[in-house]
Write a protein that holds these residues in place. Structure first.
Motif, PDB file in Angstrom:
ATOM      1  N   SER A  18       0.827  -1.202   0.000  1.00 55.05           N
ATOM      2  CA  SER A  18       0.000   0.000   0.000  1.00 55.05           C
ATOM      3  C   SER A  18       0.865   1.256   0.000  1.00 55.05           C
ATOM      4  N   ALA A  19       1.929   1.272   0.801  1.00 55.04           N
ATOM      5  CA  ALA A  19       2.808   2.440   0.841  1.00 55.04           C
ATOM      6  C   ALA A  19       3.542   2.610  -0.493  1.00 55.04           C
ATOM      7  N   ILE A  20       3.997   1.501  -1.067  1.00 57.05           N
ATOM      8  CA  ILE A  20       4.701   1.574  -2.359  1.00 57.05           C
ATOM      9  C   ILE A  20       3.743   2.078  -3.445  1.00 57.05           C
ATOM     10  N   ALA A  21       2.528   1.560  -3.436  1.00 61.14           N
ATOM     11  CA  ALA A  21       1.550   1.982  -4.442  1.00 61.14           C
ATOM     12  C   ALA A  21       1.278   3.476  -4.344  1.00 61.14           C
ATOM     13  N   MET A  22       1.155   3.988  -3.126  1.00 54.84           N
ATOM     14  CA  MET A  22       0.878   5.411  -2.974  1.00 54.84           C
ATOM     15  C   MET A  22       2.085   6.263  -3.327  1.00 54.84           C
ATOM     16  N   LEU A  23       3.279   5.765  -3.101  1.00 54.11           N
ATOM     17  CA  LEU A  23       4.470   6.503  -3.531  1.00 54.11           C
ATOM     18  C   LEU A  23       4.509   6.638  -5.052  1.00 54.11           C
ATOM     19  N   ILE A  24       4.185   5.558  -5.765  1.00 56.65           N
ATOM     20  CA  ILE A  24       4.149   5.624  -7.224  1.00 56.65           C
ATOM     21  C   ILE A  24       3.047   6.578  -7.687  1.00 56.65           C
ATOM     22  N   ALA A  25       1.898   6.516  -6.997  1.00 51.97           N
ATOM     23  CA  ALA A  25       0.809   7.440  -7.344  1.00 51.97           C
ATOM     24  C   ALA A  25       1.217   8.882  -7.076  1.00 51.97           C
ATOM     25  N   ALA A  26       1.964   9.112  -5.984  1.00 54.17           N
ATOM     26  CA  ALA A  26       2.439  10.465  -5.695  1.00 54.17           C
ATOM     27  C   ALA A  26       3.402  10.942  -6.774  1.00 54.17           C
ATOM     28  N   ARG A  27       4.204  10.050  -7.282  1.00 47.12           N
ATOM     29  CA  ARG A  27       5.109  10.401  -8.378  1.00 47.12           C
ATOM     30  C   ARG A  27       4.315  10.870  -9.593  1.00 47.12           C
ATOM     31  N   GLY A  28       3.193  10.198  -9.880  1.00 43.56           N
ATOM     32  CA  GLY A  28       2.369  10.604 -11.007  1.00 43.56           C
ATOM     33  C   GLY A  28       1.649  11.922 -10.767  1.00 43.56           C
ATOM     34  N   ALA A  29       1.134  12.115  -9.533  1.00 39.98           N
ATOM     35  CA  ALA A  29       0.375  13.332  -9.240  1.00 39.98           C
ATOM     36  C   ALA A  29       1.269  14.556  -9.168  1.00 39.98           C
ATOM     37  N   LEU A  30       2.521  14.385  -8.711  1.00 41.05           N
ATOM     38  CA  LEU A  30       3.420  15.518  -8.527  1.00 41.05           C
ATOM     39  C   LEU A  30       4.261  15.812  -9.762  1.00 41.05           C
ATOM     40  N   ALA A  31       4.085  15.022 -10.824  1.00 40.69           N
ATOM     41  CA  ALA A  31       4.884  15.242 -12.032  1.00 40.69           C
ATOM     42  C   ALA A  31       4.567  16.617 -12.618  1.00 40.69           C
ATOM     43  N   PRO A  32       5.589  17.398 -13.008  1.00 44.28           N
ATOM     44  CA  PRO A  32       5.343  18.739 -13.557  1.00 44.28           C
ATOM     45  C   PRO A  32       4.493  18.729 -14.811  1.00 44.28           C
ATOM     46  N   SER A  33       4.584  17.679 -15.593  1.00 45.43           N
ATOM     47  CA  SER A  33       3.838  17.637 -16.849  1.00 45.43           C
ATOM     48  C   SER A  33       2.379  17.272 -16.657  1.00 45.43           C
TER      49      SER A  33
END
Length: 613
Positions: free
Chosen positions: A594-609
């Motif tokens: 669950s923590a790993i999944a949310m980290l990957i999701a955070a990477r997608g949400a915080l992407a500048p593009s």
């Protein structure tokens, strides 16, 4: 053929004169309750029988629970307003200008409190302002009559509430929970459809859906007074709405996952699988809560649905309301007109009611239109229909066409016409002021009508001189507050709310952003910016919550490094911390999916593009 057969199986509602049978039943209940309230008030020889009829007009709502919830808040607000009237009149009755200033500050205070609440709680705050106006302002020259006037008003309101409750019970007014369950089910279908659509969900569509979900929050409270199972139904409806927002936010996280690179395929696949499972779980919880809502049982998990309110917006609105009231009061002081208590009372009432309207200026415009119509109808009833009669039976028969017609207008789905019908009914009863025996003094009626119309015009003029908070400014303030909260989340400062509850609170802010300009469509860039703040905030909250569960134990170091990567908003560091956490979990033979999944999701949400359209 199947479609035609299915449509033929659905019974068509009975329609008469363009209105369905349910609207006619509602209008009949309003007239009967108003007649009963007036009859009991006349029989008890109350000093203010028209207040009971006004109470019925205010509580005229199509379902039983909605009317009783508003009635409870009306009684509470009346008690508070009467106590405040006694205190204000006792302390400032001989101070003239200071008394008007204190009344203006009370108006501002009530408007501020109303701005921090919603639904009938906001109405109760506005009613505290109206009650002080009706009790203290109208007895401004006779402060010793404040207490008897307050008691008489409270008694009349109590009779009006009992009349509405009795008529609704005898005539079997419909319950609201089946309608609410159907609306929530429709929203669930829209959330599911948006998640299944190809590509990233549109920011405009997602924001509109969040607006519709959050807009149901005030209506849930009416279930408490509907029946003995009202409390569990309220919890079930609230939980369903919170889980709907969570399912929508998780669906946007799933759609925003970063493109898989050869060395991160496993992490992204893990994140996608966990998010899909979590969305399925949320959808199952929504279905379970809907079942509990229909059956009147407690849901599996009772979420809170916190309300978002901007203190800055509430304070600026309150300041404008207080200044507007004091300017109008100063106008009457300078003109030296006698008997202006009624006008000041209606001014305070219009200001209070406009404060809980999504568009105060439009409300003032509708009031300017409704007041002359109400005065004309009151004049027609008094001098053409009643024409000197004093028998109660003739009063009830004469009121029937007007009350039933306006109640039918209130039942229309068009919010402008519905609001016009309600205001005309309320103002007509206030101007007509049924008494026993009925007064037919034309001079008193003309003066009352003149000041009633003048009050609406003066409030509208005050808004032209001191305009209400513009929609653009509201949007800027709300977006600024959202940005500041997002910065606090990035630094690890979180509120004491579960991520699901915090997501609903943010959805309530989205709803306010979308309604800031009334019915005008919001700029797509503003909608995209609001949804980007929403997505990032929900991702960060969930990510921090999952990492907080790993603070103790062998994964604490990897979780701490991940929190630092989140604070830096570095996509590469976040991916590296997710990989490190996966390896640490494998070594320790623990699960951190669950923590790993949310980290990957955070990477997608915080992407500048990331900029959803």
């Amino acid at each position: 053929m199947p479609v035609n057969a299915a449509s033929a199986a659905v019974p068509r509602p009975l329609v008469f004169a363009g209105f369905p049978a349910s609207s006619w039943a509602f209008a009949l209940r309003v007239w009967l309750a108003m007649t009963l309230a007036l009859y009991v008030s006349f029989w008890l020889e109350l000093d203010s029988p028209s207040s009971s009829a006004l109470t019925v007009a205010v509580l005229a709502l199509p379902t039983r629970g909605q009317g009783m919830e508003k009635a409870g808040y009306r009684l509470v607000a009346t008690v508070i307003g009467v106590v405040a009237s006694i205190a204000i009149a006792g302390l400032f009755s001989q101070t003239d200008g200071l008394l008007l200033a204190v009344l203006g500050m009370w108006v501002g205070l009530c408007v501020y409190v109303a701005g921090m609440l919603d639904g009938n709680r906001a109405y109760a705050a506005a009613l505290c302002c109206i009650t002080v106006a009706l009790v203290a302002v109208q007895q401004i020259d006779t402060p010793l009559q404040v207490f008897p006037t307050g008691v008489a008003r409270g008694a009349a309101i109590g009779i009006g509430v009992l009349a509405v409750a009795l008529v609704n019970e005898v005539l079997a007014a419909p319950n609201y929970h089946p309608v609410l369950a159907s609306r929530i089910e429709g929203l669930h279908g829209r959330v599911t459809g948006l998640a299944q659509a190809a590509g990233h969900p549109s920011a405009t569509a997602a924001a509109s859906l969040l607006h519709d979900i959050a807009a149901l929050r005030p209506e849930i409270a009416s279930l408490v007074t509907e029946s003995s199972t009202g409390t569990p139904r309220t919890e079930a409806a609230r939980s369903a709405l919170v889980d709907l927002v969570s399912a929508l936010s998780l669906g946007r996280m799933l759609a925003a996952l970063p493109t898989a690179s050869p060395d991160k395929v496993g992490l992204i696949a893990m994140s996608r699988s966990w998010l899909q499972a979590e969305i399925s779980r949320k959808n199952a919880q929504v279905c379970s809560s809907l079942e509990a809502l229909r059956e009147g049982t407690h849901p599996h998990h009772a979420w809170r649905a916190p309300l978002y309110r901007s203190r800055r917006i509430a304070a600026e609105t309150a300041a404008r309301a207080a200044i507007s009231f004091m300017l109008i009061a100063l106008f009457f002081v300078l003109t030296g007109w006698p008997s202006t208590e009624l006008c000041l009372t209606l001014v305070a009432a219009i200001i209070g009611l406009s404060s809980i309207s999504p568009a105060p200026r439009i409300f003032a415009q509708v009031t300017v239109t409704a007041m002359p119509i109400a005065c004309a109808l009151a004049g027609i009833l008094k001098y053409l229909v009643f024409n000197g009669v004093s028998e109660f039976q003739l009063l009830a028969i004469g009121l029937a066409p007007v009350v039933i017609g306006l109640a039918l207008l209130m039942s229309l789905p068009n919010p402008m016409l519905s609001s016009l019908g309600r205001l005309v009914l309320v103002f007509m009863i206030a101007v007509l002021a049924p008494t026993n025996p009925q007064s037919y003094d034309p001079e008193v009626f003309l003066v009352t009508s003149l000041f009633a119309c003048m009050s609406a015009v003066l409030v509208f003029a005050a808004q032209m001189l001191l305009p209400p908070l513009s929609g653009d400014r509201r949007v800027r303030l709300l977006l600024g507050e959202a940005g500041r909260e997002l910065d606090h989340l990035g630094r690890g400062r979180t509120r004491h709310l579960a991520p699901e509850e915090a997501a609903f609170r943010d959805a309530a802010r989205i709803e306010q952003i979308l309604t800031a300009n009334g019915a005008l469509p919001l700029d797509r860039q503003i909608t995209a910016k609001a949804m980007r703040c929403f997505d990032q905030a929900e991702t960060l909250r969930r990510c921090c919550a999952e990492l907080d569960r790993l603070r103790q134990g062998p994964l604490a170091g990897a979780a701490r490094d991940a929190r630092e990567a989140l604070a830096r908003r570095s996509g590469r560091a976040i991916l590296a911390s997710a990989e490190a956490l996966r390896k640490a979990a494998a070594r320790s033979k623990l699960s951190a999916n669950s923590a790993i999944a949310m980290l990957i999701a955070a990477r997608g949400a915080l992407a500048p593009s990331q900029s959803p359209s």
